[in-house]
Design a protein around this motif. Structure first.
Motif, PDB file in Angstrom:
ATOM      1  N   LEU A 151       0.809  -1.212   0.000  1.00  0.00           N
ATOM      2  CA  LEU A 151       0.000   0.000   0.000  1.00  0.00           C
ATOM      3  C   LEU A 151       0.850   1.274   0.000  1.00  0.00           C
ATOM      4  N   VAL A 152       2.155   1.100  -0.080  1.00  0.00           N
ATOM      5  CA  VAL A 152       3.053   2.264  -0.165  1.00  0.00           C
ATOM      6  C   VAL A 152       3.235   2.662  -1.625  1.00  0.00           C
ATOM      7  N   HIS A 153       3.653   1.712  -2.432  1.00  0.00           N
ATOM      8  CA  HIS A 153       3.887   1.981  -3.855  1.00  0.00           C
ATOM      9  C   HIS A 153       2.637   1.622  -4.645  1.00  0.00           C
ATOM     10  N   VAL A 154       1.689   2.563  -4.680  1.00  0.00           N
ATOM     11  CA  VAL A 154       0.384   2.276  -5.285  1.00  0.00           C
ATOM     12  C   VAL A 154       0.207   2.941  -6.647  1.00  0.00           C
ATOM     13  N   GLU A 155       1.161   3.748  -7.047  1.00  0.00           N
ATOM     14  CA  GLU A 155       1.077   4.432  -8.331  1.00  0.00           C
ATOM     15  C   GLU A 155       2.334   4.139  -9.150  1.00  0.00           C
ATOM     16  N   THR A 156       2.298   4.509 -10.419  1.00  0.00           N
ATOM     17  CA  THR A 156       3.465   4.323 -11.272  1.00  0.00           C
ATOM     18  C   THR A 156       4.641   5.094 -10.695  1.00  0.00           C
ATOM     19  N   GLU A 157       5.748   4.402 -10.496  1.00  0.00           N
ATOM     20  CA  GLU A 157       6.911   5.026  -9.869  1.00  0.00           C
ATOM     21  C   GLU A 157       7.574   6.045 -10.792  1.00  0.00           C
ATOM     22  N   GLN A 158       8.039   7.135 -10.190  1.00  0.00           N
ATOM     23  CA  GLN A 158       8.776   8.141 -10.955  1.00  0.00           C
ATOM     24  C   GLN A 158      10.138   7.591 -11.355  1.00  0.00           C
ATOM     25  N   THR A 159      10.537   7.889 -12.568  1.00  0.00           N
ATOM     26  CA  THR A 159      11.878   7.485 -13.015  1.00  0.00           C
ATOM     27  C   THR A 159      12.839   8.658 -12.805  1.00  0.00           C
ATOM     28  N   GLY A 160      14.084   8.321 -12.534  1.00  0.00           N
ATOM     29  CA  GLY A 160      15.084   9.366 -12.344  1.00  0.00           C
ATOM     30  C   GLY A 160      14.904  10.160 -11.068  1.00  0.00           C
ATOM     31  N   PHE A 161      14.243   9.565 -10.080  1.00  0.00           N
ATOM     32  CA  PHE A 161      14.048  10.255  -8.792  1.00  0.00           C
ATOM     33  C   PHE A 161      15.254   9.971  -7.905  1.00  0.00           C
ATOM     34  N   ASN A 162      15.992  11.026  -7.537  1.00  0.00           N
ATOM     35  CA  ASN A 162      17.203  10.868  -6.730  1.00  0.00           C
ATOM     36  C   ASN A 162      17.033  11.574  -5.392  1.00  0.00           C
ATOM     37  N   PRO A 163      16.704  10.818  -4.332  1.00  0.00           N
ATOM     38  CA  PRO A 163      16.437  11.446  -3.031  1.00  0.00           C
ATOM     39  C   PRO A 163      17.703  11.996  -2.374  1.00  0.00           C
ATOM     40  N   VAL A 164      17.530  13.134  -1.725  1.00  0.00           N
ATOM     41  CA  VAL A 164      18.630  13.720  -0.950  1.00  0.00           C
ATOM     42  C   VAL A 164      18.269  13.786   0.530  1.00  0.00           C
ATOM     43  N   ALA A 165      16.994  13.530   0.831  1.00  0.00           N
ATOM     44  CA  ALA A 165      16.529  13.579   2.226  1.00  0.00           C
ATOM     45  C   ALA A 165      15.257  12.760   2.367  1.00  0.00           C
ATOM     46  N   GLN A 166      14.950  12.418   3.627  1.00  0.00           N
ATOM     47  CA  GLN A 166      13.646  11.852   3.911  1.00  0.00           C
ATOM     48  C   GLN A 166      12.999  12.703   4.997  1.00  0.00           C
ATOM     49  N   VAL A 167      11.692  12.960   4.826  1.00  0.00           N
ATOM     50  CA  VAL A 167      10.984  13.877   5.716  1.00  0.00           C
ATOM     51  C   VAL A 167       9.917  13.096   6.476  1.00  0.00           C
ATOM     52  N   LEU A 168       9.937  13.213   7.800  1.00  0.00           N
ATOM     53  CA  LEU A 168       9.029  12.448   8.659  1.00  0.00           C
ATOM     54  C   LEU A 168       7.894  13.335   9.155  1.00  0.00           C
ATOM     55  N   PHE A 169       6.655  12.842   8.969  1.00  0.00           N
ATOM     56  CA  PHE A 169       5.470  13.551   9.442  1.00  0.00           C
ATOM     57  C   PHE A 169       4.720  12.660  10.433  1.00  0.00           C
ATOM     58  N   LYS A 170       4.216  13.282  11.507  1.00  0.00           N
ATOM     59  CA  LYS A 170       3.392  12.566  12.473  1.00  0.00           C
ATOM     60  C   LYS A 170       2.010  13.200  12.518  1.00  0.00           C
ATOM     61  N   TYR A 171       0.993  12.338  12.650  1.00  0.00           N
ATOM     62  CA  TYR A 171      -0.363  12.865  12.737  1.00  0.00           C
ATOM     63  C   TYR A 171      -0.593  13.454  14.120  1.00  0.00           C
ATOM     64  N   ARG A 172      -1.090  14.679  14.154  1.00  0.00           N
ATOM     65  CA  ARG A 172      -1.412  15.366  15.412  1.00  0.00           C
ATOM     66  C   ARG A 172      -2.918  15.474  15.519  1.00  0.00           C
ATOM     67  N   ALA A 173      -3.516  14.704  16.389  1.00  0.00           N
ATOM     68  CA  ALA A 173      -4.972  14.705  16.545  1.00  0.00           C
ATOM     69  C   ALA A 173      -5.481  16.049  17.040  1.00  0.00           C
ATOM     70  N   ASP A 174      -4.659  16.772  17.822  1.00  0.00           N
ATOM     71  CA  ASP A 174      -5.098  18.041  18.379  1.00  0.00           C
ATOM     72  C   ASP A 174      -5.290  19.123  17.312  1.00  0.00           C
ATOM     73  N   VAL A 175      -4.589  18.976  16.178  1.00  0.00           N
ATOM     74  CA  VAL A 175      -4.731  19.950  15.091  1.00  0.00           C
ATOM     75  C   VAL A 175      -5.347  19.312  13.842  1.00  0.00           C
ATOM     76  N   GLY A 176      -5.508  17.979  13.860  1.00  0.00           N
ATOM     77  CA  GLY A 176      -6.109  17.275  12.728  1.00  0.00           C
ATOM     78  C   GLY A 176      -5.279  17.352  11.476  1.00  0.00           C
ATOM     79  N   ALA A 177      -3.951  17.247  11.640  1.00  0.00           N
ATOM     80  CA  ALA A 177      -3.071  17.343  10.475  1.00  0.00           C
ATOM     81  C   ALA A 177      -1.756  16.593  10.749  1.00  0.00           C
ATOM     82  N   TYR A 178      -1.044  16.321   9.675  1.00  0.00           N
ATOM     83  CA  TYR A 178       0.287  15.724   9.778  1.00  0.00           C
ATOM     84  C   TYR A 178       1.320  16.843   9.867  1.00  0.00           C
ATOM     85  N   ILE A 179       2.147  16.773  10.882  1.00  0.00           N
ATOM     86  CA  ILE A 179       3.137  17.828  11.122  1.00  0.00           C
ATOM     87  C   ILE A 179       4.533  17.206  11.134  1.00  0.00           C
ATOM     88  N   CYS A 180       5.474  17.877  10.462  1.00  0.00           N
ATOM     89  CA  CYS A 180       6.864  17.417  10.467  1.00  0.00           C
ATOM     90  C   CYS A 180       7.481  17.730  11.831  1.00  0.00           C
TER      91      CYS A 180
END
Length: 341
Positions: A312-341
């Motif tokens: 359920l992670v890779h559910v769409e056609t993968e991008q070609t030539g994608f070169n990551p330089v970082a990974q960004v972590l988001f957590k769901y905050r119930a108090d604000v109803g949004a995902y916050i880094c």
């Protein structure tokens, strides 16, 4: 903001990238076409469902185990995206619960089904001439205790229409033109009547000659479906020619069938919990999406995994030539109803 180093596997070996967290950024995720992916909306629905399951378990403690309940409660509460130098992102990981009625997981399955139907149809049209029709087959609403038997009855009736191994004379002309299908079962709930409405959405791949020889009118479809079901009333049937003849046009009508909206919107939570128990029991360990004929063969040819139990992670056609330089972590905050880094 916290920056750490981590290694990820990339073609050619491992690459060290930064892990970014604690920036306060609110997650905004969009598709390649610019469409927003509403993570927070689906997570909030997941929270509502978790609360409803708590009530349901007070009625029937066997409906969901403690471990499955814990997985549901923490479904996608942390999501990690890979990011390239231009700021483009793609999902790397998320803790999806895979509970069959989870709105978050079903959203991901819906995206996956769209992607797979698009890929399959594109490959079919690349190799042969075919046309596609979208048919919705329904029955009268049923009580909760009748739901399992009615789903079984509908599935058997569908086999009469499509299976070459099932002798069913009324479907002879349809089978002569049928090349394949994608079938998705959907179940909605009528809170006023307290009844369920199971129905089948299917994309039929037919020979182009179907529209000249063997074409079924809406009236003929109703008669055929009634005969296959063996009921004493005319069930509602909707038939549409999928215009455009493109893979995208076909995939647009594909959707994952289990929607919790009608149950989650019930104001009486006791009624909602009972409806949830009946629905969950009826679909337990049951396949709701199936492929037949060309759709099944091309799915195998393209090595696509299972829509319902697969990734359920890779559910769409993968991008070609994608070169990551970082990974960004988001957590769901119930108090604000949004995902916050």
């Amino acid at each position: 903001m916290l920056l750490t180093k981590t290694s990820i596997a990339e073609e050619g070996g491992e690459v060290n990238i930064e892990t970014v967290m604690g920036t306060g950024e609110v997650l905004e995720d969009t598709s390649a076409s610019g469409r927003e992916r509403p993570w927070s909306k689906h997570k909030m629905s997941n929270v509502e469902l978790t609360e409803l399951f708590e009530i349901a378990r007070s009625i029937d403690e066997t409906i969901l185990t403690d471990s499955r309940m814990d997985s549901l409660r923490h479904c996608s509460d942390v999501v990690i995206f890979l990011q390239d130098a231009a700021g483009n992102r793609k999902l790397k990981s998320a803790n999806f619960c895979r509970v069959r009625v989870c709105p978050m997981c079903n959203w991901r399955r819906s995206m996956k089904l769209f992607s797979q139907v698009s890929a399959i149809t594109d490959e079919i049209l690349r190799e042969k001439k075919a046309r596609f029709i979208f048919v919705t087959l329904t029955v009268r609403n049923v009580q909760g205790h009748e739901l399992t038997d009615m789903i079984n009855k509908m599935n058997q009736a569908f086999k009469y229409l499509t299976s070459k191994g099932q002798t069913f004379a009324p479907a002879k002309e349809l089978k002569k033109n049928l090349l394949g299908y994608m079938k998705a079962e959907e179940i909605t709930y009528n809170s006023k009547a307290g009844t369920f409405h199971p129905h089948i959405h299917t994309i039929f791949e037919v020979k182009p000659s179907y529209f000249r020889d063997g074409y079924l009118t809406k009236k003929a479809w109703i008669t055929l479906w009634r005969s296959a079901l063996g009921v004493d009333y005319d069930p509602s049937v909707d038939v549409r020619n999928i215009k455009g003849g493109t893979a995208k046009a076909v995939a647009e009508v594909a959707k994952y069938p289990v929607k919790m909206d009608t149950v989650l919107k019930i104001k009486d939570k006791q009624q909602a919990a009972l409806a949830l128990i009946q629905l969950y029991r009826a679909i337990f360990r049951r396949r709701l999406v199936t492929f037949g004929g060309d759709f099944r063969e091309y799915k195998r040819k393209l090595a696509l995994d299972d829509v319902e139990s697969g990734d359920l992670v890779h559910v769409e056609t993968e991008q070609t030539g994608f070169n990551p330089v970082a990974q960004v972590l988001f957590k769901y905050r119930a108090d604000v109803g949004a995902y916050i880094c």
